[in-house]
Structure formats: structure tokens, C-alpha cells
Design a protein around this motif. Structure first.
Motif, short mmCIF file in Angstrom:
data_model
loop_
_atom_site.label_atom_id
_atom_site.label_comp_id
_atom_site.label_asym_id
_atom_site.label_seq_id
_atom_site.Cartn_x
_atom_site.Cartn_y
_atom_site.Cartn_z
N PHE A 11 0.81 -1.21 0.00
CA PHE A 11 0.00 0.00 0.00
C PHE A 11 0.85 1.27 0.00
CE2 PHE A 11 -3.27 -2.74 2.20
CZ PHE A 11 -4.06 -2.87 1.08
N GLY A 20 -6.86 3.82 -1.24
CA GLY A 20 -7.81 2.78 -0.84
C GLY A 20 -7.28 1.82 0.22
N ALA A 24 -9.31 -1.36 1.98
CA ALA A 24 -8.81 -2.70 1.64
C ALA A 24 -8.48 -3.48 2.90
CB ALA A 24 -7.59 -2.59 0.74
N ARG A 25 -7.88 -2.83 3.88
CA ARG A 25 -7.57 -3.51 5.15
C ARG A 25 -8.85 -3.91 5.89
NH1 ARG A 25 -3.31 0.67 5.52
NH2 ARG A 25 -1.36 -0.39 5.05
N GLU A 27 -11.80 -4.51 4.50
CA GLU A 27 -12.40 -5.62 3.75
C GLU A 27 -11.69 -6.93 4.07
OE1 GLU A 27 -12.01 -4.23 -0.24
OE2 GLU A 27 -13.97 -3.26 -0.24
N ALA A 28 -10.35 -6.91 4.13
CA ALA A 28 -9.60 -8.12 4.44
C ALA A 28 -9.91 -8.60 5.85
CB ALA A 28 -8.11 -7.86 4.29
#
Length: 75
Positions: A11, A20, A24-25, A27-28
């Protein structure tokens, strides 16, 4: 957008941080929590494949077999 990919998936940091990265973190984290709640056991499904590196020992692939816990949707 037209340059070839380099395979780099970090990132970044500082002024070069990905816009983002936070989503993204999140969502993971959400995905891993949902997956962990549906798995009873993880067992090796083959040998790990290590990345060749002189300083950091890391895996390129770690095949796993998941046994569902019986709660939630099936895997």
C-alpha cells in the motif's frame, strides 16, 4: 494505467500511500473474521512453497484444506 504491472502489491507509505488502503484492510479483516467463524479446522493440503530470499523466509504458497464448522453458509 497503461504501464505493465510489476507484481508489487504493498500500500506504500507517507505521501505515496494508496488512497484505498484503509478500505482494503477493513475488507480483508471482515473477510478473515467471517471465514474463521465458518471453519472448524485447517489442515495442510500439500507442502508449502517458499520464496527464495536471503534475508526473509516467506512462503509463496501454503495449500490448506478447510473443514466447515457447520454454522453459517457452507464453504
Amino acid at each position: 494505467m497503461t504501464r505493465p504491472g510489476t507484481g508489487h502489491l504493498a500500500f506504500g507509505s507517507g505521501v505515496h500511500v494508496c488512497a484505498g488502503a484503509a478500505i482494503a484492510r477493513l475488507e480483508a479483516e471482515t473477510l478473515l473474521k467471517a471465514l474463521a467463524s465458518r471453519i472448524r479446522t485447517l489442515t495442510p493440503a500439500g507442502p508449502p512453497v517458499h520464496r527464495p530470499h536471503n534475508v526473509l523466509r516467506a512462503m509463496a504458497h501454503l495449500p490448506l484444506r478447510a473443514t466447515p464448522s457447520g454454522t453459517g453458509p457452507s464453504l
